[in-house]
Write an enzyme that holds these catalytic residues in place. Sequence first.
Site, PDB file in Angstrom:
ATOM      1  N   GLU A  80       0.812  -1.214   0.000  1.00 26.13           N
ATOM      2  CA  GLU A  80       0.000   0.000   0.000  1.00 26.13           C
ATOM      3  C   GLU A  80       0.849   1.270   0.000  1.00 26.13           C
ATOM      4  OE1 GLU A  80      -2.907   0.031  -0.717  1.00 26.13           O
ATOM      5  OE2 GLU A  80      -4.120  -1.493   0.282  1.00 26.13           O
ATOM      6  N   HIS A  98      -3.348   2.955   8.268  1.00 28.57           N
ATOM      7  CA  HIS A  98      -4.339   2.273   7.424  1.00 28.57           C
ATOM      8  C   HIS A  98      -4.705   0.959   8.096  1.00 28.57           C
ATOM      9  CE1 HIS A  98      -6.323   0.126   4.289  1.00 28.57           C
ATOM     10  NE2 HIS A  98      -5.287  -0.625   3.976  1.00 28.57           N
ATOM     11  N   HIS A 100      -7.929  -2.364   8.602  1.00 29.48           N
ATOM     12  CA  HIS A 100      -9.082  -3.084   8.088  1.00 29.48           C
ATOM     13  C   HIS A 100     -10.100  -3.254   9.214  1.00 29.48           C
ATOM     14  CE1 HIS A 100      -6.453  -5.064   4.717  1.00 29.48           C
ATOM     15  NE2 HIS A 100      -6.589  -3.764   4.572  1.00 29.48           N
ATOM     16  N   TYR A 119     -20.723  13.981  17.029  1.00 27.33           N
ATOM     17  CA  TYR A 119     -19.825  15.085  16.680  1.00 27.33           C
ATOM     18  C   TYR A 119     -18.377  14.656  16.489  1.00 27.33           C
ATOM     19  CZ  TYR A 119     -18.824  15.187  21.758  1.00 27.33           C
ATOM     20  OH  TYR A 119     -18.485  14.856  23.050  1.00 27.33           O
ATOM     21  N   HIS A 160     -12.872  -2.162   1.936  1.00 31.83           N
ATOM     22  CA  HIS A 160     -11.444  -2.302   2.205  1.00 31.83           C
ATOM     23  C   HIS A 160     -11.076  -1.931   3.647  1.00 31.83           C
ATOM     24  CE1 HIS A 160      -7.117  -1.591   0.518  1.00 31.83           C
ATOM     25  NE2 HIS A 160      -7.067  -1.945   1.793  1.00 31.83           N
ATOM     26  N   TYR A 215     -11.139  25.384  21.955  1.00 32.03           N
ATOM     27  CA  TYR A 215     -10.983  24.665  23.222  1.00 32.03           C
ATOM     28  C   TYR A 215     -10.235  23.344  23.089  1.00 32.03           C
ATOM     29  CZ  TYR A 215     -14.607  27.932  24.628  1.00 32.03           C
ATOM     30  OH  TYR A 215     -15.320  29.068  24.877  1.00 32.03           O
TER      31      TYR A 215
END
Length: 219
Positions: A80, A98, A100, A119, A160, A215
């Site tokens: 990758e 990265h 899975h 949020y 993926h 903040y």
Amino acid sequence: MSDQQRDAIGRAWDAVVATARRTASDGLVVGTSGNVSARVGGTVLVTPSGVPYERLGPEDAVGVDLEGNRVLGELAPTSELPLHLAVYRNSEAAAVVHTHAVHATAVSTLVAEVPPVHYAAAMLGGTVRVAAYARYGTEELAENMLAALRERTGCLLQNHGTVTHGATLEEAYDRTAQLEWLCRLWLAASSVPGRTPNLLSAAQLRDVQEALKGYGQPG
């Protein structure tokens, strides 16, 4: 290479290995799936292909330049690598994670964006997008990822997994964990029969982003 540069690379490699092991111990990857990298100047330190994380030591460090040319180590870098280099070439990021992760990967098969049920999405820059599918290790996947990462610090890769980046490995990892949690939360809320989760509006997410500037992280 100066002693100072050598020390910086050594510390960064130790952090890459520790973070990679954390992704495994926290259940975000299985075996050698997923990968981790950190940038030190013009060198990208990245986990190698096919080596169990618990076996990695200082002598296994793998480094490439921003064009992908190997400058350190003997092991082959992760398949990758195009994904990691694309992030570094197009951002100020110093770390990429990265994975899975199961819940995030499940969500990547269902939607084009992660529904903003919390949020926490604002901590990743806004509603998290899903990059269109392309085979792992390809430039096409890297290009699709960049589109999904526009003005974001994390995204899903369709069918993926996840990609997050940050100024430090700790920050990139925390964003990965938040993204997995956000996906798990939506899957749980949306599974209640006859009920539809309430979603935050774009304005509400922007309000959180403004609060973060003033903040810092909530909690």
